[in-house]
Motif scaffolding. Sequence first.
Motif, PDB file in Angstrom:
ATOM      1  N   ASP A  17      -5.300  11.464   4.815  1.00  0.00           N
ATOM      2  CA  ASP A  17      -6.380  10.366   4.684  1.00  0.00           C
ATOM      3  C   ASP A  17      -6.066   8.976   4.945  1.00  0.00           C
ATOM      4  N   MET A  18      -5.213   8.981   5.894  1.00  0.00           N
ATOM      5  CA  MET A  18      -4.814   7.504   6.091  1.00  0.00           C
ATOM      6  C   MET A  18      -5.482   6.891   7.478  1.00  0.00           C
ATOM      7  N   LYS A  19      -5.880   5.750   7.500  1.00  0.00           N
ATOM      8  CA  LYS A  19      -6.513   4.822   8.498  1.00  0.00           C
ATOM      9  C   LYS A  19      -5.414   3.942   8.807  1.00  0.00           C
ATOM     10  N   GLU A  33     -14.797   0.318   0.030  1.00  0.00           N
ATOM     11  CA  GLU A  33     -14.241   0.586   1.261  1.00  0.00           C
ATOM     12  C   GLU A  33     -12.506   0.719   1.244  1.00  0.00           C
ATOM     13  N   ALA A  36     -11.882   4.055  -0.203  1.00  0.00           N
ATOM     14  CA  ALA A  36     -12.055   5.139   0.386  1.00  0.00           C
ATOM     15  C   ALA A  36     -11.187   5.931   1.283  1.00  0.00           C
ATOM     16  N   ASN A  37      -9.977   5.256   1.686  1.00  0.00           N
ATOM     17  CA  ASN A  37      -9.041   5.873   2.207  1.00  0.00           C
ATOM     18  C   ASN A  37      -7.835   5.394   2.059  1.00  0.00           C
ATOM     19  N   ASN A  38      -6.591   6.199   2.378  1.00  0.00           N
ATOM     20  CA  ASN A  38      -5.320   5.457   2.302  1.00  0.00           C
ATOM     21  C   ASN A  38      -5.312   4.624   3.641  1.00  0.00           C
ATOM     22  N   TRP A  39      -4.225   3.695   3.708  1.00  0.00           N
ATOM     23  CA  TRP A  39      -4.050   2.658   4.836  1.00  0.00           C
ATOM     24  C   TRP A  39      -2.758   2.325   5.127  1.00  0.00           C
ATOM     25  N   ARG A  54      -6.195   7.219  -2.449  1.00  0.00           N
ATOM     26  CA  ARG A  54      -6.614   8.685  -2.568  1.00  0.00           C
ATOM     27  C   ARG A  54      -5.258   9.610  -2.424  1.00  0.00           C
ATOM     28  N   ASP A  87      -9.165   4.975  14.395  1.00  0.00           N
ATOM     29  CA  ASP A  87      -8.856   4.718  13.051  1.00  0.00           C
ATOM     30  C   ASP A  87      -7.849   5.388  12.456  1.00  0.00           C
ATOM     31  N   TRP A  88      -7.806   6.766  12.670  1.00  0.00           N
ATOM     32  CA  TRP A  88      -6.873   7.577  11.992  1.00  0.00           C
ATOM     33  C   TRP A  88      -5.505   7.640  12.171  1.00  0.00           C
ATOM     34  N   LYS A  97      -9.055  13.512  13.063  1.00  0.00           N
ATOM     35  CA  LYS A  97      -8.159  13.208  11.815  1.00  0.00           C
ATOM     36  C   LYS A  97      -7.504  14.305  11.827  1.00  0.00           C
TER      37      LYS A  97
END
Length: 163
Positions: A17-19, A33, A36-39, A54, A87-88, A97
Amino acid sequence: LSLYVYQEPRRANAYADMKIIKEKDYKKLTDGEQRANNWLVIKSKRNKYFVLTRFKTARTEGKTIYSATKQMNSALNILLRFLDGGDWFLTDSRNNKMTANTLTKHIVNIFKSTKKRISVNMLRHMWSTEHSEAKNIDYKKLKEQAHKMGHSIETHIEYIKKD
């Protein structure tokens, strides 16, 4: 595999779940925002950090932020050269993804030649044992490792294999 060797390993869904995002763009995101995701946040070529919102224990742990280790940063620099700018953080062969299930299957396949089924969970147990017991570290450090791995200190201590 670097994600499970060069730093405290997380469960597969944390990476699935990482961008990827540059720090200046991350700071522009709204709170919603960001959640909404892991980064994987890129501050510079030598400085990257992970922001996790997340994951399994997010309700009790809250947002977790930690810097990439020096070894992890080097591995990330190599990986980032091969990504197409999407992004992913992790993608499958069709550039979609990657799911946690697919990541887990890839990890198992890496170790197939050993004739042992090495899973993400087993790597997490091995990492805990290698980096805790062997170094005779104190409770504070164990607690920090547990937090970075996304579980309680009690679970972390259970992960450590005793001889």
